[in-house]
Design an enzyme around this catalytic site. Structure first.
Site, PDB file in Angstrom:
ATOM      1  N   LYS A 154       0.793  -1.386  -0.172  1.00 23.58           N
ATOM      2  CA  LYS A 154      -0.087   0.207   0.166  1.00 23.58           C
ATOM      3  C   LYS A 154       0.944   1.209   0.033  1.00 23.58           C
ATOM      4  O   LYS A 154       1.835   1.360   0.946  1.00 23.58           O
ATOM      5  CB  LYS A 154      -0.941   0.063   1.246  1.00 23.58           C
ATOM      6  CG  LYS A 154      -1.991  -1.141   1.227  1.00 23.58           C
ATOM      7  CD  LYS A 154      -3.044  -0.950   0.199  1.00 23.58           C
ATOM      8  CE  LYS A 154      -4.053  -2.017   0.611  1.00 23.58           C
ATOM      9  NZ  LYS A 154      -5.258  -1.733  -0.423  1.00 23.58           N
ATOM     10  N   ASP A 178      -0.496  -0.582  -4.592  1.00 26.81           N
ATOM     11  CA  ASP A 178      -1.873  -0.236  -4.520  1.00 26.81           C
ATOM     12  C   ASP A 178      -1.745   1.176  -3.786  1.00 26.81           C
ATOM     13  O   ASP A 178      -1.602   1.332  -2.917  1.00 26.81           O
ATOM     14  CB  ASP A 178      -2.845  -1.005  -3.777  1.00 26.81           C
ATOM     15  CG  ASP A 178      -4.336  -0.748  -3.554  1.00 26.81           C
ATOM     16  OD1 ASP A 178      -4.681   0.331  -4.358  1.00 26.81           O
ATOM     17  OD2 ASP A 178      -5.042  -1.344  -3.052  1.00 26.81           O
ATOM     18  N   GLU A 204      -2.147  -0.624  -8.906  1.00 25.27           N
ATOM     19  CA  GLU A 204      -3.548  -0.773  -8.615  1.00 25.27           C
ATOM     20  C   GLU A 204      -4.151   0.773  -8.334  1.00 25.27           C
ATOM     21  O   GLU A 204      -3.775   1.225  -7.387  1.00 25.27           O
ATOM     22  CB  GLU A 204      -3.888  -1.830  -7.690  1.00 25.27           C
ATOM     23  CG  GLU A 204      -5.379  -1.987  -7.446  1.00 25.27           C
ATOM     24  CD  GLU A 204      -5.757  -3.224  -6.316  1.00 25.27           C
ATOM     25  OE1 GLU A 204      -6.827  -3.072  -5.890  1.00 25.27           O
ATOM     26  OE2 GLU A 204      -4.852  -3.924  -6.102  1.00 25.27           O
ATOM     27  N   ASP A 229      -9.616  -0.538  -9.250  1.00 25.90           N
ATOM     28  CA  ASP A 229     -10.363  -1.034  -8.334  1.00 25.90           C
ATOM     29  C   ASP A 229     -11.699  -0.281  -7.756  1.00 25.90           C
ATOM     30  O   ASP A 229     -12.638  -0.356  -8.126  1.00 25.90           O
ATOM     31  CB  ASP A 229      -9.338  -1.075  -6.949  1.00 25.90           C
ATOM     32  CG  ASP A 229      -9.970  -1.745  -5.490  1.00 25.90           C
ATOM     33  OD1 ASP A 229     -11.346  -2.091  -5.749  1.00 25.90           O
ATOM     34  OD2 ASP A 229      -9.372  -1.895  -4.707  1.00 25.90           O
ATOM     35  N   LYS A 251     -14.412  -6.843  -6.286  1.00 26.46           N
ATOM     36  CA  LYS A 251     -14.626  -6.929  -5.108  1.00 26.46           C
ATOM     37  C   LYS A 251     -15.825  -7.553  -4.780  1.00 26.46           C
ATOM     38  O   LYS A 251     -16.847  -6.819  -5.059  1.00 26.46           O
ATOM     39  CB  LYS A 251     -14.309  -5.694  -4.198  1.00 26.46           C
ATOM     40  CG  LYS A 251     -13.047  -4.990  -4.318  1.00 26.46           C
ATOM     41  CD  LYS A 251     -11.926  -5.713  -3.658  1.00 26.46           C
ATOM     42  CE  LYS A 251     -10.600  -5.381  -3.688  1.00 26.46           C
ATOM     43  NZ  LYS A 251     -10.444  -3.882  -2.819  1.00 26.46           N
TER      44      LYS A 251
END
Length: 337
Positions: A154, A178, A204, A229, A251
């Site tokens: 992240k 991400d 991402e 995403d 998701k």
């Protein structure tokens, strides 16, 4: 069909930080559907970004108990279409219900869910393991705590390149990045060049979800593939992401469960896009459902159970990135608390 709702505050092993928030507890709602001697289990976690709480999901599900009690033997697709009419304003609650029904339906057929769908698991992808934003020292420590073949890192800080540069010194693992909408176009283009040198596989959601002009620029100019995403929530978003992203991360909680996720994955494949499913820090209940989609995926992020201090269920297991299915039918889940 009987509905049982359980709520949990899942404690995380470490504070989990992304570009916009930090949390140490993950509230989660577990749905159990009982009928004909079988139980099916589903899950959805709360999420402040999408303004979803456990209490709101619980309230919305309790409103439709008469519908659930009237269900007899619909296929999962038929069940989802009917449930969607009641829960189209709350896809998270719909997800928990859909997962539970798919699990129940497959158990009744005495099959694992992927068997019911006719999938072969011979070429399943491995899952990554997520390293949340922290001090560089703590991020290195988290990585050393669980050696893994693929890490999802992240980012969205002023030290992003320094972070990955230091992490790379400690592992030869594949890196995925991400940024959770945390970069500008210029930052993303620059960072992609540097991150590619550091063994990063893809980026991402670098930009804010609605920055479609920026997504297009990245799609055309980035040296690394870009995976959507936050820009890909429900089924109609897949077509919007075409020619703006190289792939989509579906998701389950955002799109309303396994049933629409399978349609989204199929559509993305037809458009020549990479397919991925990610988790939202679910327990092994939700993670085990994701596992049955693996044969259709290029990438998967299903480490939710590994991030918890204590899990609430058994089901799939993860060993060095490799997913092993439970011997049980359905999604293979059993609650342990």
């Amino acid at each position: 069909m009987k509905l049982i709702i359980r709520t949990y505050n899942l404690k995380l092993k470490h504070p989990f930080t992304i570009s916009r928030e930090t949390h140490t507890i993950q509230p989660s709602l577990i749905v159990e559907l009982q009928s004909e001697g079988y139980s099916g289990f589903g899950e959805a976690t709360s999420n402040p970004y999408y303004k979803i709480t456990v209490d709101s999901m619980k309230a919305n599900l309790e409103k439709i108990i008469p519908f659930i009690e009237s269900v007899t033997n619909e296929t999962p697709e038929e069940f989802w279409q009917k449930a969607h009419q009641f829960l189209q304003h709350d896809m998270f609650a719909l997800c928990a219900l859909d997962l539970a029904y798919n699990d129940w339906y497959a158990r009744k057929q005495a099959k694992k869910l992927y068997e019911l769908w006719g999938y072969s698991t011979d070429k399943n992808p491995m899952t990554d393991y997520t390293i949340g934003i922290d001090s560089i020292e703590k991020m290195v420590s988290k990585m050393k705590e669980l050696p893994w073949p693929i890490y999802k890192i992240k980012l969205g800080t002023k030290e992003d390149i320094a972070i990955v540069t230091e992490l790379r010194k400690h592992t030869n693992a594949i890196f995925r990045i991400d940024a959770n909408c945390g970069w500008t176009v210029d930052e993303a283009l620059h960072n992609a060049i540097e991150l590619k040198k550091l063994g990063v596989e893809f980026l991402e959601q670098p930009l804010k979800a609605d920055n479609w002009e920026g997504h297009k620029q990245l799609f055309e100019n980035s040296v690394l593939p870009i995976i959507a995403d936050e820009s890909c929530i429900v089924e109609e978003d897949v077509a919007k992401c075409h020619n703006h992203f190289h792939g989509v991360n579906v998701k389950l909680v955002k799109c309303g469960g396994l049933t629409p996720a399978r349609r989204m994955i199929s559509q993305a494949k037809k458009l020549g896009m990479k397919t991925m499913v990610g988790c939202m820090t679910e327990s092994t209940v939700g993670i085990s459902a994701i596992a049955h989609l693996l044969p259709e995926l290029d990438f998967v992020d299903m480490d939710g159970g590994l991030l918890l201090a204590e899990d609430i269920a058994t089901g799939i297991t993860l060993n060095d990135g490799v997913i092993q299915y439970s011997d049980l039918h359905g999604t293979g889940v059993t609650l342990i608390s």
